[in-house]
Write an enzyme that holds these catalytic residues in place. Structure first.
Site, mmCIF file in Angstrom:
data_model
loop_
_atom_site.group_PDB
_atom_site.id
_atom_site.type_symbol
_atom_site.label_atom_id
_atom_site.label_comp_id
_atom_site.label_asym_id
_atom_site.label_seq_id
_atom_site.Cartn_x
_atom_site.Cartn_y
_atom_site.Cartn_z
ATOM 1 N N LYS A 72 -6.570 -8.194 -7.169
ATOM 2 C CA LYS A 72 -6.728 -9.430 -6.388
ATOM 3 C C LYS A 72 -8.181 -9.744 -6.010
ATOM 4 O O LYS A 72 -8.535 -10.905 -5.821
ATOM 5 C CB LYS A 72 -5.867 -9.369 -5.120
ATOM 6 C CG LYS A 72 -4.380 -9.528 -5.392
ATOM 7 C CD LYS A 72 -3.582 -9.580 -4.091
ATOM 8 C CE LYS A 72 -2.141 -9.925 -4.368
ATOM 9 N NZ LYS A 72 -1.352 -10.073 -3.131
ATOM 10 N N ASN A 93 -4.449 -14.464 -5.582
ATOM 11 C CA ASN A 93 -3.166 -13.997 -6.147
ATOM 12 C C ASN A 93 -2.627 -14.978 -7.188
ATOM 13 O O ASN A 93 -1.581 -14.736 -7.788
ATOM 14 C CB ASN A 93 -2.116 -13.769 -5.050
ATOM 15 C CG ASN A 93 -1.504 -15.064 -4.574
ATOM 16 O OD1 ASN A 93 -2.192 -16.064 -4.432
ATOM 17 N ND2 ASN A 93 -0.207 -15.053 -4.337
ATOM 18 N N ASP A 108 -0.399 -16.583 -1.008
ATOM 19 C CA ASP A 108 0.377 -15.725 -0.091
ATOM 20 C C ASP A 108 0.427 -16.332 1.312
ATOM 21 O O ASP A 108 1.500 -16.490 1.901
ATOM 22 C CB ASP A 108 -0.244 -14.325 0.002
ATOM 23 C CG ASP A 108 0.096 -13.455 -1.203
ATOM 24 O OD1 ASP A 108 1.115 -13.709 -1.871
ATOM 25 O OD2 ASP A 108 -0.671 -12.503 -1.465
ATOM 26 N N GLY A 133 -4.586 -5.870 6.327
ATOM 27 C CA GLY A 133 -4.712 -5.716 4.876
ATOM 28 C C GLY A 133 -4.624 -7.073 4.191
ATOM 29 O O GLY A 133 -4.762 -8.128 4.833
ATOM 30 N N GLY A 134 -4.391 -7.052 2.877
ATOM 31 C CA GLY A 134 -4.413 -8.292 2.104
ATOM 32 C C GLY A 134 -3.427 -9.337 2.600
ATOM 33 O O GLY A 134 -3.780 -10.518 2.747
ATOM 34 N N ALA A 135 -2.190 -8.934 2.866
ATOM 35 C CA ALA A 135 -1.166 -9.901 3.282
ATOM 36 C C ALA A 135 -1.495 -10.465 4.665
ATOM 37 O O ALA A 135 -1.423 -11.680 4.889
ATOM 38 C CB ALA A 135 0.219 -9.243 3.276
ATOM 39 N N GLY A 246 10.570 -12.002 5.149
ATOM 40 C CA GLY A 246 9.475 -12.076 4.176
ATOM 41 C C GLY A 246 9.888 -12.695 2.852
ATOM 42 O O GLY A 246 9.021 -13.025 2.027
HETATM 43 P P1 NDP Z 1 -2.595 -3.363 2.314
HETATM 44 O O1 NDP Z 1 -2.549 -1.955 1.824
HETATM 45 O O2 NDP Z 1 -3.744 -4.241 1.960
HETATM 46 O O3 NDP Z 1 -2.506 -3.340 3.927
HETATM 47 C C1 NDP Z 1 -1.562 -2.548 4.617
HETATM 48 C C2 NDP Z 1 -1.652 -2.806 6.108
HETATM 49 O O4 NDP Z 1 -0.607 -2.063 6.743
HETATM 50 C C3 NDP Z 1 -2.958 -2.333 6.730
HETATM 51 O O5 NDP Z 1 -3.296 -3.171 7.808
HETATM 52 C C4 NDP Z 1 -2.587 -0.937 7.236
HETATM 53 O O6 NDP Z 1 -3.372 -0.511 8.317
HETATM 54 C C5 NDP Z 1 -1.180 -1.182 7.720
HETATM 55 N N1 NDP Z 1 -0.386 0.044 7.797
HETATM 56 C C6 NDP Z 1 0.228 0.676 6.763
HETATM 57 N N2 NDP Z 1 0.889 1.762 7.219
HETATM 58 C C7 NDP Z 1 0.683 1.805 8.568
HETATM 59 C C8 NDP Z 1 1.114 2.667 9.603
HETATM 60 N N3 NDP Z 1 1.890 3.734 9.364
HETATM 61 N N4 NDP Z 1 0.734 2.400 10.884
HETATM 62 C C9 NDP Z 1 -0.047 1.322 11.152
HETATM 63 N N5 NDP Z 1 -0.492 0.462 10.199
HETATM 64 C C10 NDP Z 1 -0.130 0.692 8.930
HETATM 65 O O7 NDP Z 1 -1.236 -4.011 1.854
HETATM 66 P P2 NDP Z 1 -0.909 -5.580 1.688
HETATM 67 O O8 NDP Z 1 -1.484 -6.287 2.860
HETATM 68 O O9 NDP Z 1 -1.255 -6.023 0.337
HETATM 69 O O10 NDP Z 1 0.682 -5.574 1.797
HETATM 70 C C11 NDP Z 1 1.340 -5.346 3.043
HETATM 71 C C12 NDP Z 1 2.812 -5.631 2.853
HETATM 72 O O11 NDP Z 1 2.991 -7.028 2.620
HETATM 73 C C13 NDP Z 1 3.442 -4.916 1.662
HETATM 74 O O12 NDP Z 1 4.649 -4.330 2.083
HETATM 75 C C14 NDP Z 1 3.707 -6.018 0.652
HETATM 76 O O13 NDP Z 1 4.860 -5.756 -0.108
HETATM 77 C C15 NDP Z 1 3.924 -7.206 1.588
HETATM 78 N N6 NDP Z 1 3.662 -8.497 0.953
HETATM 79 C C16 NDP Z 1 4.610 -9.461 1.065
HETATM 80 C C17 NDP Z 1 4.423 -10.680 0.502
HETATM 81 C C18 NDP Z 1 5.495 -11.714 0.620
HETATM 82 O O14 NDP Z 1 5.365 -12.756 -0.056
HETATM 83 N N7 NDP Z 1 6.501 -11.513 1.463
HETATM 84 C C19 NDP Z 1 3.184 -11.023 -0.248
HETATM 85 C C20 NDP Z 1 2.219 -9.956 -0.251
HETATM 86 C C21 NDP Z 1 2.463 -8.728 0.323
HETATM 87 P P3 NDP Z 1 -4.790 0.268 8.099
HETATM 88 O O15 NDP Z 1 -5.797 -0.791 7.786
HETATM 89 O O16 NDP Z 1 -5.001 0.924 9.405
HETATM 90 O O17 NDP Z 1 -4.570 1.238 6.960
#
Ligand code: NDP
Length: 281
Positions: A72, A93, A108, A133-135, A246
């Site tokens: 991405k 995306n 997204d 994160g990305g989403a 979602g």
């Molecule tokens: P990233 O890896 O970029 O980001 C993950 C985020 O989750 C970070 O902020 C991370 O925090 C946090 N996180 C993960 N585990 C924990 C935990 N145990 N405790 C606290 N914070 C946590 O992933 P994406 O943003 O790309 O994706 C996130 C979700 O969104 C995925 O499940 C994906 O499937 C979903 N998604 C859904 C879409 C839709 O259309 N519905 C589209 C795109 C994504 P930290 O920075 O501290 O690591």
């Protein structure tokens, strides 16, 4: 529908892994429903081959394509330009061919916003975003562009949270809370969004929020699309919150991409049915 021939309009997805498959089902269901003789193909592209794949898509006359993790961000220098929100989000995306040029978009956050607007308008509201994160980044930028007054980013990693707050600065009042323990949702917040990956394919996982701060009238949205009703949404519904799954975001990011590629306003009910069947939710 026109008779099959070899002159398909080509669209597709460049991904690594099998994550693109439910999207194939959803997009092709829309093509079939609207009688478009188009194809959407999922191709597995290794990071080292991404530049060749982009050149190939241009050579083959693709109308557009999706791009998923891990491409991405790395796809950006390979494109001819970026749409406004993709520029702000710093990730693409969806790529659209416009006048022979590949322009990167981010659908997204737009998909999330379209879905959110079916239950609430963020304009003038305080929104809490779990994750950076990305989403979460895509959703937060669109919320700010849609006029949210204040956005609180709650993230475990301070550096990633701070980076998002800086992106939002100037668009909305933005603050960072470094996530420790159960986060209590502030009383003046109207919308809570789980933008983390907590709960994906796990029926029991719930982001750490103080459940007694989920009150009637609060809108609780989740980016998680499988399970269809993750635990956070079940806890929120039990406390009288309005919930938003979602799947709506996933369907509407696809619908936005289809609009860019075809100019058509796709039937999202058809897309949602195909997606649910493909995901088994
Ligand atoms: P990233 O890896 O970029 O980001 C993950 C985020 O989750 C970070 O902020 C991370 O925090 C946090 N996180 C993960 N585990 C924990 C935990 N145990 N405790 C606290 N914070 C946590 O992933 P994406 O943003 O790309 O994706 C996130 C979700 O969104 C995925 O499940 C994906 O499937 C979903 N998604 C859904 C879409 C839709 O259309 N519905 C589209 C795109 C994504 P930290 O920075 O501290 O690591």
């Amino acid at each position: 529908m026109s008779a099959p021939n070899f002159l398909h309009e080509l669209t597709g997805s460049m991904s690594q892994g099998a994550a693109g498959n439910p999207t194939v089902a959803m997009i092709e269901a829309a093509f079939a429903h609207h009688g478009l003789h188009w194809r959407y193909v999922n191709t597995e592209v290794e990071p080292a081959a991404l530049a060749d794949a982009v050149r190939g898509a241009k050579a083959m006359g693709f109308r557009g394509w999706n791009v998923s993790m891990p491409h991405k961000v790395s796809v950006i220098p390979l494109l001819d330009g970026l749409g406004a929100s993709a520029q702000l989000i710093g990730a693409v995306n969806c790529v659209v061919r416009r006048d022979g040029r590949f322009i990167g978009e981010n659908t997204d956050g737009k998909g999330f916003l379209t879905s959110l607007l079916t239950v609430a308008d963020p304009r003038g509201q305080h929104v809490v975003m779990l994750g950076a994160g990305g989403a979460a980044r895509a959703c937060a930028v669109e919320l700010a562009l849609a006029g949210a007054r204040k956005i609180t980013i709650v993230n475990r990693a301070e550096s990633r949270g701070r980076e998002l707050v800086q992106v939002l600065a100037g668009l909305a009042e933005a603050e960072l809370v470094v996530w420790q323990g159960d986060f209590p949702v502030p009383a003046d917040a109207a919308i809570l969004v789980n933008g983390t990956s907590i709960g994906l394919y796990d029926d029991t996982a719930c982001p750490p929020v103080a459940l007694d701060s989920l009150r009637r009238g609060l809108v609780v949205a989740d980016v998680i699309f499988s399970p269809a009703e993750p635990r956070l949404l079940r806890e929120a519904a039990a406390r009288g919150c309005t919930i938003l799954d979602g799947l709506g975001m996933l369907v509407n990011q696809g619908a936005t991409a289809l609009r860019y590629w075809t100019g058509l306003d796709p039937d999202t009910a058809v897309m949602r049915r195909a997606l649910r069947a493909a995901l088994g939710v």
